[in-house]
Scaffold this active site. Structure first.
Site, PDB file in Angstrom:
ATOM      1  CG  ASP A 283      -3.335   4.036   3.971  1.00  0.00           C
ATOM      2  OD1 ASP A 283      -4.417   3.883   4.575  1.00  0.00           O
ATOM      3  OD2 ASP A 283      -2.985   3.325   3.001  1.00  0.00           O
TER       4      ASP A 283
ATOM      5  CD1 TRP B  62      -1.889  -2.276   1.978  1.00  0.00           C
ATOM      6  CD2 TRP B  62      -2.806  -1.572   0.066  1.00  0.00           C
ATOM      7  NE1 TRP B  62      -2.778  -3.226   1.561  1.00  0.00           N
ATOM      8  CE2 TRP B  62      -3.356  -2.832   0.401  1.00  0.00           C
ATOM      9  CE3 TRP B  62      -3.227  -0.951  -1.108  1.00  0.00           C
ATOM     10  CZ2 TRP B  62      -4.315  -3.464  -0.404  1.00  0.00           C
ATOM     11  CZ3 TRP B  62      -4.182  -1.579  -1.905  1.00  0.00           C
ATOM     12  CH2 TRP B  62      -4.707  -2.809  -1.556  1.00  0.00           C
TER      13      TRP B  62
ATOM     14  CE  LYS C  81      -8.667  -3.779   4.888  1.00  0.00           C
ATOM     15  NZ  LYS C  81      -8.295  -3.132   3.635  1.00  0.00           N
TER      16      LYS C  81
HETATM   17  C1  LIG Z   1      -3.450   0.008   4.418  1.00  0.00           C
HETATM   18  C2  LIG Z   1      -4.306   0.025   3.183  1.00  0.00           C
HETATM   19  N1  LIG Z   1      -4.281   1.103   2.383  1.00  0.00           N
HETATM   20  C3  LIG Z   1      -5.028   1.170   1.270  1.00  0.00           C
HETATM   21  C4  LIG Z   1      -5.874   0.148   0.895  1.00  0.00           C
HETATM   22  C5  LIG Z   1      -6.701   0.288  -0.344  1.00  0.00           C
HETATM   23  O1  LIG Z   1      -7.986   0.592   0.015  1.00  0.00           O
HETATM   24  P1  LIG Z   1      -9.187   0.728  -1.027  1.00  0.00           P
HETATM   25  O2  LIG Z   1      -9.502  -0.652  -1.477  1.00  0.00           O
HETATM   26  O3  LIG Z   1     -10.265   1.372  -0.222  1.00  0.00           O
HETATM   27  O4  LIG Z   1      -8.727   1.587  -2.152  1.00  0.00           O
HETATM   28  C6  LIG Z   1      -5.961  -0.986   1.724  1.00  0.00           C
HETATM   29  C7  LIG Z   1      -6.862  -2.097   1.378  1.00  0.00           C
HETATM   30  O5  LIG Z   1      -6.816  -3.183   1.909  1.00  0.00           O
HETATM   31  C8  LIG Z   1      -5.152  -1.048   2.881  1.00  0.00           C
HETATM   32  O6  LIG Z   1      -5.189  -2.124   3.686  1.00  0.00           O
END
Ligand SMILES: Cc1ncc(COP(=O)(O)O)c(C=O)c1O
Length: 312
Positions: free
Chosen positions: A124, A57, A148
């Protein structure tokens, strides 16, 4: 609908202790849109953004930000397949912002310290927000996909410090401009109503049960129970460095792969599903988000003990 969204915002502020001077927004596009949007709103035209790379991520956030200008990766744990959190990261004084991922969903690592920087701190928090106390005043921007710890997919929570906006010298498209969403209190366009509504119910549940302190203790009890068994039972081994172990996503492997089929059968018999680790790590990953009760972790621990009993 407006009253409901206002209630959700008020609950976020109360539960996390958001100081005045911050806007709480519910946007769309997932945390993935925030990878680009955060840089667009915080990276000045000739500026530089700093990132701590702790996994998939973070890497995606870096990739999107690079479209906009100079990005420096200040530290990375890629050298050990992201099984640890870099410490004492030196942040140059000329950064516009420092971005990091507080919990690394795939690798099972989590920051238990706040990186030091004079620059705007961006986090994030998609996979650990509302799991523990945070000091919102440390941050210029916090973002998290709802799906989550907050509610159904569709809404992305954004907490942004108002006075930092509008300083990049960029012409920002309206839908990607935090300032516009803040001015319209997330009603610039039709918001993801259902996701905000269920998030509001989740926040009411959290508040009624004792808020962040309650949740923090509950998550610690779950983590102690499962990591305790992983460390005690010689058939299992954790994959993340002990001091960086995530309380949300527990990654582990079998010490003897010959037990794989048997363990999988026992998990299925106990009605446990979704424990397969991400393909980049292998093994198993038990996600223990806020909604999961301690009793469910106990069911898994019991299966791990049972597997031990089958060994000759
Ligand atoms: C830490 C983290 N950041 C970003 C994301 C991406 O999120 P989204 O699917 O809402 O774009 C996730 C998805 O699991 C994540 O765990």
């Amino acid at each position: 609908m407006v009253a409901m969204a206002e209630n959700a915002v008020a609950l976020v502020k109360e539960i996390l202790g958001v100081p005045s001077g911050y806007s709480v927004l519910f946007l769309q596009g997932g945390a993935s849109l925030q990878f680009y949007m955060s840089a667009l709103n915080f990276l000045s035209v000739n500026g530089k953004g700093g990132y701590i790379d702790t996994g998939v991520w973070s890497s995606k956030a870096i990739k999107e930000a690079k479209r906009l200008g100079t990005i420096e990766v200040l530290a990375s744990s890629k050298d050990q397949n992201y099984n640890y959190i870099p410490k004492n990261v030196a942040a140059p004084s000329d950064l516009d912002f420092l971005h990091y991922t507080t919990n690394n969903t795939i690798y099972g690592t989590e920051f238990f310290h706040t990186p030091k920087t004079d620059a705007v701190l961006i986090a994030d928090m998609s996979s650990d927000i509302f799991s523990r106390p945070i000091n919102v005043a440390d941050y210029g921007l916090i973002y998290a996909g709802a799906q989550k710890n907050l509610g159904p997919a569709g809404a992305t929570l954004v907490i942004v410090k108002d006075e930092l906006l509008g300083k990049t010298g960029r012409d920002i498209p309206s839908m990607l401009d935090y300032q516009i969403h803040a001015d319209k209190e997330s009603m610039f366009n039709t918001p993801p109503v259902y996701s905000i509504y269920v998030s509001m119910l989740t926040l009411e549940w959290l508040k009624k049960n004792g808020g962040i302190d309650w949740m923090n203790k509950r998550n610690q009890a779950k983590a102690d129970l499962l990591y305790g068994e992983i460390d005690r039972n010689t058939l299992f081994k954790g994959t993340a460095e002990t001091e960086d172990r995530s309380r949300m996503n527990v990654t582990f492997v079998l010490t003897d792969e010959a037990n794989t089929d048997k363990f999988n059968e026992m998990l299925a018999a106990a009605n446990i599903s979704g424990l397969k680790g991400h393909r980049s790590v292998g093994g198993f990953r038990a996600s223990m988000y806020n909604a999961l009760p301690l009793e469910s972790v106990q069911v898994l621990v019991d299966v791990m003990k049972e597997l031990e009993k089958t060994q000759g």
